[in-house]
Motif scaffolding. Structure first.
Motif, short mmCIF file in Angstrom:
data_model
loop_
_atom_site.label_atom_id
_atom_site.label_comp_id
_atom_site.label_asym_id
_atom_site.label_seq_id
_atom_site.Cartn_x
_atom_site.Cartn_y
_atom_site.Cartn_z
N THR A 1 28.69 44.55 32.02
CA THR A 1 29.31 43.36 31.46
C THR A 1 30.81 43.36 31.72
O THR A 1 31.41 42.33 32.08
CB THR A 1 29.05 43.27 29.95
N LEU A 2 31.45 44.51 31.55
CA LEU A 2 32.87 44.62 31.84
C LEU A 2 33.15 44.29 33.30
O LEU A 2 34.12 43.58 33.62
CB LEU A 2 33.37 46.03 31.54
N MET A 3 32.32 44.80 34.19
CA MET A 3 32.52 44.55 35.62
C MET A 3 32.43 43.06 35.93
O MET A 3 33.20 42.51 36.71
CB MET A 3 31.50 45.32 36.43
N THR A 4 31.49 42.38 35.27
CA THR A 4 31.31 40.95 35.50
C THR A 4 32.55 40.16 35.09
O THR A 4 32.98 39.24 35.79
CB THR A 4 30.10 40.43 34.71
N HIS A 5 33.15 40.52 33.96
CA HIS A 5 34.23 39.73 33.41
C HIS A 5 35.63 40.24 33.79
O HIS A 5 36.61 39.48 33.69
CB HIS A 5 34.11 39.67 31.89
N PHE A 6 35.74 41.48 34.21
CA PHE A 6 37.06 42.04 34.49
C PHE A 6 37.21 42.54 35.92
O PHE A 6 38.31 42.83 36.37
CB PHE A 6 37.37 43.20 33.54
N GLY A 7 36.10 42.66 36.64
CA GLY A 7 36.14 43.27 37.97
C GLY A 7 36.99 42.51 38.97
O GLY A 7 37.53 43.09 39.91
N GLY A 8 37.13 41.19 38.80
CA GLY A 8 37.91 40.41 39.74
C GLY A 8 39.39 40.35 39.42
O GLY A 8 40.16 39.72 40.16
N ARG A 9 39.81 40.98 38.33
CA ARG A 9 41.22 40.92 37.94
C ARG A 9 42.05 41.91 38.75
O ARG A 9 41.67 43.06 38.93
CB ARG A 9 41.39 41.24 36.45
N ARG A 10 43.17 41.44 39.25
CA ARG A 10 44.07 42.31 39.99
C ARG A 10 44.53 43.45 39.08
O ARG A 10 44.84 43.25 37.92
CB ARG A 10 45.27 41.51 40.48
N ASN A 11 44.59 44.65 39.64
CA ASN A 11 45.04 45.84 38.92
C ASN A 11 44.08 46.30 37.84
O ASN A 11 44.44 47.09 36.98
CB ASN A 11 46.43 45.63 38.30
N SER B 1 38.55 44.93 22.61
CA SER B 1 39.90 45.38 22.95
C SER B 1 40.31 45.01 24.37
O SER B 1 41.46 44.61 24.59
CB SER B 1 40.01 46.89 22.73
N PRO B 2 39.42 45.12 25.37
CA PRO B 2 39.83 44.72 26.73
C PRO B 2 40.24 43.26 26.82
O PRO B 2 41.17 42.92 27.56
CB PRO B 2 38.58 45.01 27.57
N SER B 3 39.57 42.39 26.07
CA SER B 3 39.91 40.97 26.12
C SER B 3 41.22 40.69 25.39
O SER B 3 41.99 39.80 25.79
CB SER B 3 38.77 40.14 25.52
N ILE B 4 41.47 41.41 24.30
CA ILE B 4 42.77 41.31 23.64
C ILE B 4 43.87 41.70 24.61
O ILE B 4 44.90 41.02 24.74
CB ILE B 4 42.82 42.21 22.39
N ALA B 5 43.65 42.79 25.33
CA ALA B 5 44.64 43.26 26.30
C ALA B 5 44.83 42.26 27.43
O ALA B 5 45.96 41.96 27.83
CB ALA B 5 44.23 44.63 26.84
N ARG B 6 43.73 41.75 27.96
CA ARG B 6 43.84 40.81 29.09
C ARG B 6 44.64 39.57 28.70
O ARG B 6 45.39 39.03 29.52
CB ARG B 6 42.45 40.40 29.56
N ALA B 7 44.50 39.13 27.45
CA ALA B 7 45.22 37.94 27.00
C ALA B 7 46.72 38.17 26.90
O ALA B 7 47.50 37.22 27.00
CB ALA B 7 44.68 37.49 25.64
N LEU B 8 47.15 39.40 26.73
CA LEU B 8 48.57 39.70 26.51
C LEU B 8 49.27 40.27 27.72
O LEU B 8 50.47 40.06 27.90
CB LEU B 8 48.71 40.67 25.33
N LEU B 9 48.55 41.01 28.56
CA LEU B 9 49.18 41.67 29.69
C LEU B 9 49.60 40.66 30.76
O LEU B 9 49.03 39.57 30.87
CB LEU B 9 48.22 42.70 30.30
N THR B 10 50.60 41.03 31.54
CA THR B 10 51.08 40.21 32.66
C THR B 10 50.34 40.62 33.93
O THR B 10 49.70 41.68 33.98
CB THR B 10 52.58 40.39 32.85
#
Length: 296
Positions: free
Chosen positions: A142-152, A116-125
């Protein structure tokens, strides 16, 4: 709770329904052109290797996303969802950071499934916010590795039931919440209702999505009715039954999504899609779906 790993079930028929609905809700919110907060109370690892030992144990994805992967006749909402999974399987940049050269019409092998987080990341602005709760320490890393650098984006290695309180009301005052606990512990049903009741008190305007399994438990049967009592502004309930329980009466027959304050477009979309989708995912002659809508 910590014993549950979604990797064993990634891409199955329940994921298809959940992520189809999630994609429709998030796209509706994005199309409004106003920033919002996406909150996932049980985020998992964010993505799953379908050729790995866990996913291959029962290969549940073969009866889910696997049945849709190469179809050319999908209704548009289903095709949009499958395209998200397709893009998740595309190769990334090379060692020099150059984007891959991809021929038009190329369909990659189905090797990965987005959570679900990856589905959201693909659609969110870039202006939208991600709040991802995950209690399992390995999945949280694993989430921190792949999402930790994303703004907001914030990854919280916490109990999402309790942590939801800290996220509501959001700033700005627009939010989508997904709750999909494993329900391995029977107490999760009560915790889901309690968390949603508190959330509606704090922020009644939010869009709240609850996934639940269709299993031989009275708590699962009663959950939609309990949730409907929390939704004075309207609700939508969708359930898809595609398999039969085993001889002992156990097993995942299907799953459901209960949405509080659903987008007004969602009912018509699902009404058009569910007959086709149920037929494609059916594992026995009695496969069926249920769609109920209470407008605000």
């Amino acid at each position: 709770m910590l014993a549950y790993r979604h990797a064993f079930h990634a891409g199955n028929h329940a994921d298809v329904l959940k992520h189809l609905v999630l994609a429709q809700v998030l796209q509706y919110m994005v199309d409004k052109g106003k920033p919002f907060r996406y909150i996932d109370t049980h985020a998992g690892a964010g993505g799953y290797l379908l050729k790995g030992a866990q996913a291959q144990k029962n290969a549940e994805y073969r009866e889910g996303i696997g049945r849709l992967w190469s179809r050319a006749d999908m209704p548009a909402p289903v095709a949009d969802y499958v395209r998200l999974v397709h893009d998740f399987n595309l190769p990334g940049p090379d060692e020099q950071g150059n984007p891959p050269v991809i021929e038009k019409g190329y369909t990659p092998p189905l090797a990965l499934y987005p959570g679900s987080p990856s589905i959201a990341r693909a659609l969110l602005t870039p202006g939208d916010a991600l709040r991802l709760f995950e209690l399992h320490p390995a999945d949280a890393r694993t989430l921190m590795t792949h999402f930790g650098g994303r703004r907001n984006a914030q990854i919280l290695n916490e109990d999402g039931f309790a942590g939801l309180k800290s996220q509501l009301p959001p700033t700005p005052r627009r939010a989508v919440v997904l709750m999909d606990p494993s329900y391995e512990l029977v107490g999760d049903y009560g915790k889901t209702v309690a968390a949603l009741r508190d959330a509606m008190t704090r922020f009644a305007e939010g869009v709240y999505m609850v996934w639940y399994p269709q299993v031989s438990r009275v708590e699962a049967v009663q959950l939609p009715k309990r949730l409907s009592a929390l939704a004075p502004k309207g609700w939508l309930h969708v359930r898809m039954t595609v398999a039969q329980p085993n001889r002992q009466g156990f097993g995942l027959s299907g799953s459901g999504m209960f949405i509080l304050n659903p987008p007004w477009t969602l009912h018509a979309t699902l009404e058009a899609v569910l007959p086709w989708l149920t037929q494609q995912l059916a594992q026995f002659d009695g496969a069926s779906y249920h769609l109920e809508y209470q407008p605000a």
